[in-house]
Write a protein that holds these residues in place. Structure first.
Motif, PDB file in Angstrom:
ATOM      1  N   THR A  21       0.855  -1.192   0.000  1.00 32.68           N
ATOM      2  CA  THR A  21       0.000   0.000   0.000  1.00 32.68           C
ATOM      3  C   THR A  21       0.885   1.234   0.000  1.00 32.68           C
ATOM      4  O   THR A  21       2.044   1.203   0.412  1.00 32.68           O
ATOM      5  CB  THR A  21      -0.927   0.026   1.233  1.00 32.68           C
ATOM      6  OG1 THR A  21      -0.118  -0.039   2.418  1.00 32.68           O
ATOM      7  CG2 THR A  21      -1.896  -1.135   1.208  1.00 32.68           C
ATOM      8  N   LEU A  22       0.296   2.315  -0.445  1.00 30.06           N
ATOM      9  CA  LEU A  22       1.047   3.558  -0.606  1.00 30.06           C
ATOM     10  C   LEU A  22       1.125   4.330   0.708  1.00 30.06           C
ATOM     11  O   LEU A  22       0.176   4.356   1.485  1.00 30.06           O
ATOM     12  CB  LEU A  22       0.355   4.414  -1.660  1.00 30.06           C
ATOM     13  CG  LEU A  22       1.196   5.378  -2.488  1.00 30.06           C
ATOM     14  CD1 LEU A  22       2.281   4.649  -3.239  1.00 30.06           C
ATOM     15  CD2 LEU A  22       0.289   6.146  -3.437  1.00 30.06           C
ATOM     16  N   ARG A  23       2.268   4.969   0.952  1.00 29.26           N
ATOM     17  CA  ARG A  23       2.404   5.921   2.057  1.00 29.26           C
ATOM     18  C   ARG A  23       2.250   7.325   1.445  1.00 29.26           C
ATOM     19  O   ARG A  23       3.174   7.816   0.801  1.00 29.26           O
ATOM     20  CB  ARG A  23       3.775   5.808   2.722  1.00 29.26           C
ATOM     21  CG  ARG A  23       4.102   4.447   3.323  1.00 29.26           C
ATOM     22  CD  ARG A  23       5.503   4.493   3.916  1.00 29.26           C
ATOM     23  NE  ARG A  23       5.987   3.198   4.328  1.00 29.26           N
ATOM     24  CZ  ARG A  23       5.879   2.711   5.563  1.00 29.26           C
ATOM     25  NH1 ARG A  23       5.270   3.420   6.489  1.00 29.26           N
ATOM     26  NH2 ARG A  23       6.371   1.529   5.865  1.00 29.26           N
ATOM     27  N   PRO A  24       1.141   7.985   1.625  1.00 28.73           N
ATOM     28  CA  PRO A  24       0.928   9.262   0.927  1.00 28.73           C
ATOM     29  C   PRO A  24       1.818  10.398   1.417  1.00 28.73           C
ATOM     30  O   PRO A  24       2.113  11.318   0.664  1.00 28.73           O
ATOM     31  CB  PRO A  24      -0.545   9.568   1.197  1.00 28.73           C
ATOM     32  CG  PRO A  24      -0.880   8.786   2.418  1.00 28.73           C
ATOM     33  CD  PRO A  24      -0.036   7.556   2.397  1.00 28.73           C
ATOM     34  N   PHE A  25       2.252  10.336   2.677  1.00 28.89           N
ATOM     35  CA  PHE A  25       3.108  11.393   3.212  1.00 28.89           C
ATOM     36  C   PHE A  25       4.255  10.754   3.982  1.00 28.89           C
ATOM     37  O   PHE A  25       4.037   9.955   4.887  1.00 28.89           O
ATOM     38  CB  PHE A  25       2.308  12.326   4.129  1.00 28.89           C
ATOM     39  CG  PHE A  25       3.113  13.488   4.628  1.00 28.89           C
ATOM     40  CD1 PHE A  25       3.321  14.598   3.822  1.00 28.89           C
ATOM     41  CD2 PHE A  25       3.673  13.460   5.892  1.00 28.89           C
ATOM     42  CE1 PHE A  25       4.082  15.665   4.276  1.00 28.89           C
ATOM     43  CE2 PHE A  25       4.433  14.530   6.357  1.00 28.89           C
ATOM     44  CZ  PHE A  25       4.633  15.634   5.542  1.00 28.89           C
ATOM     45  N   VAL A  26       5.486  11.116   3.597  1.00 29.44           N
ATOM     46  CA  VAL A  26       6.668  10.470   4.155  1.00 29.44           C
ATOM     47  C   VAL A  26       7.643  11.527   4.646  1.00 29.44           C
ATOM     48  O   VAL A  26       7.875  12.538   3.971  1.00 29.44           O
ATOM     49  CB  VAL A  26       7.358   9.580   3.094  1.00 29.44           C
ATOM     50  CG1 VAL A  26       8.579   8.894   3.703  1.00 29.44           C
ATOM     51  CG2 VAL A  26       6.389   8.567   2.539  1.00 29.44           C
TER      52      VAL A  26
END
Length: 305
Positions: A21-26
Motif C-alpha cells: 500500500t502507498l504511504r501518501p506522506f513520508v
C-alpha cells in the motif's frame, strides 16, 4: 502425467509480486529514498535505494505514473486507484544561523581593518539548510573588504553529514556604529534617572537621533520632562535638573557675607532646580527676594550669591 504438467507450468510462472500500500506522506532523515519509504509492505526489497532524498528542508512529490513504474520495476503489487495517487516526501532540516555566519565574517575581516564596533550586514542572504540533527561545520574563504565602499564578499563553506558540501558566495557591507543611551525600563514624568535606569546600545550612525544622549553622565541624576518607554532613546531635550524646591514649599533662606551668616524661613513662589534662580518670600517680613537654590529646601540670598 497431468500432475507433472501442472508442476512444470507453476515452475515457469513469474514470482507473485509483493502486495503493498502507498504511504501518501513520508518524512525521511536519510540522504537517500528507499522503497520502504513510499510503499508499506514492500517485503525483502524495502531497503532498496530508489535515489537521493530531497535536500534538507525540501520536499519531493512522486506522482502516480512514477509510482507505478517503481512498483513494476521492484516487483511490488500495486496499481493506482485514481490518477491523483501521489507520495509527498519531506526531509527535515534547519537553517544555518545568520549570527554564526556574521561571527565568522567578523573574524575574517578583522585583519582587513574591520572596526570592532562596526556592524556587519549580510545582503540577500538565504541561510543554507542542513539535516535536522547533523553537526554543521562552517568556514569562510576568500573574504575581501573594500575600504572605499565598505562592502565585502566571501565564500561560505558548509559541511554537514548527509548532505554535499556547500560553497555559497556571500556579500554585504560594514556599517559604522555609535553609542546611544536608551531607557532600561519605563521612566515616568519627573522621575530622576539612576544608573540602572539606562543602558548603552550601539546603532548605525545614520540611525542616531539628533539630540540623543550618548553618555551616562548626560542623563544620570536628571529628571524626565517627558515619560519614556523601555528601549526608547533618551533625548537631552527631554531631560532637566530635578526640582529641588517645590512651589509653595517652606525653605531655609541663607544670607552669607564675610564673617557672617544669617538664616530665615521663606516660602518659594515657584518650583526650581538646583542652581536656578527662584523668588522667595520671607515669612517674617513678607518681603519677596530673589534667591538661588543650593540644595533641596535651601536657598541663598544676598551677597553670597
Amino acid at each position: 502425467m497431468r500432475t507433472l504438467l501442472l508442476l512444470l507450468l507453476l515452475a515457469a510462472a513469474p514470482a507473485r509480486a509483493e502486495l503493498a500500500t502507498l504511504r501518501p506522506f513520508v518524512v525521511v532523515d536519510d540522504a537517500v529514498l528507499r522503497l520502504g519509504d513510499i510503499f508499506e509492505g514492500a517485503g525483502p526489497r524495502a531497503a532498496a535505494v530508489l535515489g537521493p532524498a530531497p535536500a534538507p528542508g525540501a520536499r519531493l512529490v512522486v506522482e502516480a505514473p512514477q509510482l507505478l513504474a517503481i512498483a513494476r520495476s521492484q516487483g511490488i503489487g500495486w496499481r493506482p486507484v485514481a490518477g491523483a495517487d501521489r507520495v509527498v516526501v519531506e526531509r527535515p532540516g534547519r537553517a544555518v544561523a545568520s549570527a554564526e555566519v556574521v561571527a565568522l565574517l567578523r573574524a575574517a575581516l578583522r585583519h582587513q581593518g574591520l572596526e570592532e564596533e562596526a556592524e556587519v550586514e549580510l545582503q540577500a542572504f538565504a541561510p543554507p539548510m542542513v539535516p535536522q540533527a547533523a553537526f554543521a561545520q562552517l568556514a569562510v574563504e576568500g573574504a575581501a573588504l573594500d575600504a572605499a565602499t565598505s562592502r565585502f564578499a566571501a565564500v561560505l563553506v558548509v559541511a554537514a553529514e548527509g548532505t554535499p558540501t556547500l560553497r555559497l558566495r556571500v556579500t554585504g557591507r560594514v556599517v559604522p556604529t555609535v553609542p546611544m543611551l536608551v531607557a532600561a525600563r519605563r521612566l515616568a514624568l519627573g522621575e530622576v534617572v539612576g544608573t540602572g535606569d539606562v543602558r548603552l546600545v550601539r546603532v548605525p550612525a545614520s540611525r542616531l537621533r539628533p539630540g540623543a544622549a550618548q553618555r551616562a553622565d548626560q542623563v544620570v541624576g536628571q529628571a524626565m520632562r517627558r515619560p519614556a518607554g523601555a528601549d526608547q532613546p533618551l533625548l537631552l531635550a527631554d531631560l532637566a535638573q530635578p526640582v529641588a524646591v517645590e512651589r509653595g514649599a517652606t525653605v531655609t533662606m541663607v544670607y552669607e557675607a564675610p564673617g557672617m551668616q544669617l538664616t530665615a524661613q521663606g516660602r518659594a513662589m515657584e518650583a526650581a532646580a538646583r542652581g536656578a534662580a527662584v523668588a522667595v518670600m520671607n515669612i517674617a517680613s513678607r518681603q519677596v527676594v530673589e534667591a538661588v537654590v543650593v540644595a533641596p529646601g535651601r536657598v541663598r540670598v544676598g551677597a553670597g550669591r
